[in-house]
Design a protein around this motif. Structure first.
Motif, PDB file in Angstrom:
ATOM      1  N   ALA A  51      -0.426   7.590  -5.318  1.00  0.00           N
ATOM      2  CA  ALA A  51      -0.037   6.412  -6.089  1.00  0.00           C
ATOM      3  C   ALA A  51       0.204   6.859  -7.519  1.00  0.00           C
ATOM      4  N   LYS A 111      -3.221   0.052  -8.232  1.00  0.00           N
ATOM      5  CA  LYS A 111      -3.310   1.222  -7.373  1.00  0.00           C
ATOM      6  C   LYS A 111      -3.714   0.886  -5.948  1.00  0.00           C
ATOM      7  N   LEU A 115      -1.551   2.029  -2.708  1.00  0.00           N
ATOM      8  CA  LEU A 115      -2.076   2.896  -1.659  1.00  0.00           C
ATOM      9  C   LEU A 115      -1.960   2.237  -0.289  1.00  0.00           C
ATOM     10  N   PHE A 129      -5.207  12.139   0.433  1.00  0.00           N
ATOM     11  CA  PHE A 129      -5.007  11.409  -0.809  1.00  0.00           C
ATOM     12  C   PHE A 129      -5.146  12.368  -1.990  1.00  0.00           C
ATOM     13  N   ASP A 219     -10.993   3.651  -5.604  1.00  0.00           N
ATOM     14  CA  ASP A 219     -10.342   3.807  -4.300  1.00  0.00           C
ATOM     15  C   ASP A 219     -10.837   5.032  -3.542  1.00  0.00           C
TER      16      ASP A 219
END
Length: 390
Positions: A51, A111, A115, A129, A219
């Motif tokens: 992201a 974000k 994602l 990620f 996240d």
């Protein structure tokens, strides 16, 4: 009452910084839980998810790095979710679409939503990620995938390393010292069960275990701990290396810490509080509470200790020495701040106290934000115009 406050603060501080790390080391040595880690044949299809928001300073080098990694291109999918970027980020990414990079140009939404959108558009059985400013070692993806040879492994946390260079800031020196210690802890946590969580620079989970990321939480913590919540292990791969530059300016690092701590504590109590139940999650619950909760609010016992120790000055030499020690330590941190940009300010005698004080000051700000009900859903990334070559 003063003695109760004094010794209660002492216990919490000693437990957090001494007893808990020793427990982790002993558990890893005495009760290891081996798992299979080997090359999977054929290699799984992986989707690298990034992201990005206004990352024109970093995204070009990041994409060149991904395309140069030692992983078959027909087994690698790369998706960049541009979260309403207003600089040249999208144009740079579009220049790589002919080389297999996929751009998802999204409206500004945060974000978490970016994602979630990218994962929904991906095809890989393993989701990797990464951050836009982290550079992977050539074999990082292969190393990150190997533990998935064990069906009990749901996620793999990679090894974030900070680049050391001449002229590095005193903030960077303190940050590297912290991560050197944290790396050892992750290795022993993983050896005996689960590492607590992953860092956003490099980690992977099985696609089947992904849960949509909630807004206002960290996240990487939310996603990596989801595998533990679903009964799988999260392990640490020391040879899956991602390089980053440490923060250059103390103001930038302080703001980042406030954001991370605010979102991190909210993630624990709003999204993952069930993991604090030791009757269901065993020793991991103790790890999570000790590392992600107690260590992040230890500033309050530290402040309490500083306030009550002078009241015990006349009682014994011990209290006098402890007060002098506290004042000396915090003074070294202040000197470190005053020497920012100076060669002497990069000595560990200053960088470690300064970094310790800065992190705990960030905790004060973060906990005040949480008590006021404030959330941090979006932020402006601040990148130095530097390159990372592995």
């Amino acid at each position: 009452m003063i003695l109760v406050l004094f010794w209660g603060s002492i216990f919490l501080i000693v437990y957090t910084y001494v007893i808990f790390p020793v427990l982790i080391l002993l558990r890893g040595l005495i009760w290891p839980r081996p798992y299979k880690s080997e090359e999977i044949i054929p290699l799984p299809l992986i989707s690298v998810i990034i992201a990005a928001y206004n990352e024109e300073k970093a995204i070009g080098e990041k994409l060149e790095n991904i395309l140069s990694l030692d992983y078959p291109r027909d087994r690698l999918e790369v998706l960049i979710a541009s979260d309403g970027s207003t600089d040249g980020t999208d144009a740079i990414i579009q220049g790589y679409e002919g080389r297999g990079i996929k751009l998802l140009s999204l409206p500004r939404q945060g974000k978490a939503a970016a994602l979630n959108t990218a994962v929904a558009a991906s095809k890989g059985e393993i989701l990797v990620f990464s951050d836009a400013n982290s550079i992977y070692k050539a074999d990082a993806l292969r190393a990150l995938v190997r533990p998935f040879a064990d069906p009990g492994i749901g996620g793999v946390a990679g090894n974030q390393c900070y680049v050391k260079k001449n002229g590095a800031s005193f903030v960077g020196a303190g940050e590297r010292s912290y991560w050197d210690f944290d790396r050892i802890m992750k290795q022993f946590e993983s050896r005996a069960g689960n590492t607590i969580s992953a860092t956003g620079a490099i980690y992977a989970i099985r696609r089947s275990l992904f849960q949509d990321v909630l807004e206002g939480v960290t996240d990487d913590f939310f996603t990596s701990t989801s595998v533990i919540a679903q009964g799988y292990r999260l392990v640490f791969a020391a040879d899956a290396v991602a390089y980053e530059h440490p923060a250059v300016k103390s103001s930038m690092e302080f703001g980042r810490k406030v954001r991370v701590i605010t979102r991190g504590l909210r993630a624990v109590f709003v999204a993952r509080r069930q993991l604090l139940n030791p009757f269901r999650y065993g020793f991991y619950a103790i790890q999570l509470f000790s590392h992600k909760v107690l260590r992040r609010i230890i500033v309050y016992p530290l402040l309490l200790l500083l306030l009550v120790t002078p009241l015990l000055w006349e009682n014994a030499l011990f209290y006098k020495l402890l007060l002098v020690g506290q004042v000396a330590f915090y003074s070294l941190g202040l000197v470190g701040l005053l020497l920012e940009g100076n060669h002497f300010g990069r000595l560990k005698i200053f960088t470690i106290p300064f970094y310790f004080c800065m992190v705990n000051a960030a905790v004060l700000v973060a906990t005040i934000k949480i008590m006021r009900g404030q959330q941090i859903k979006r932020w402006e990334p601040q990148r130095e115009a530097e390159t990372l070559k592995s």
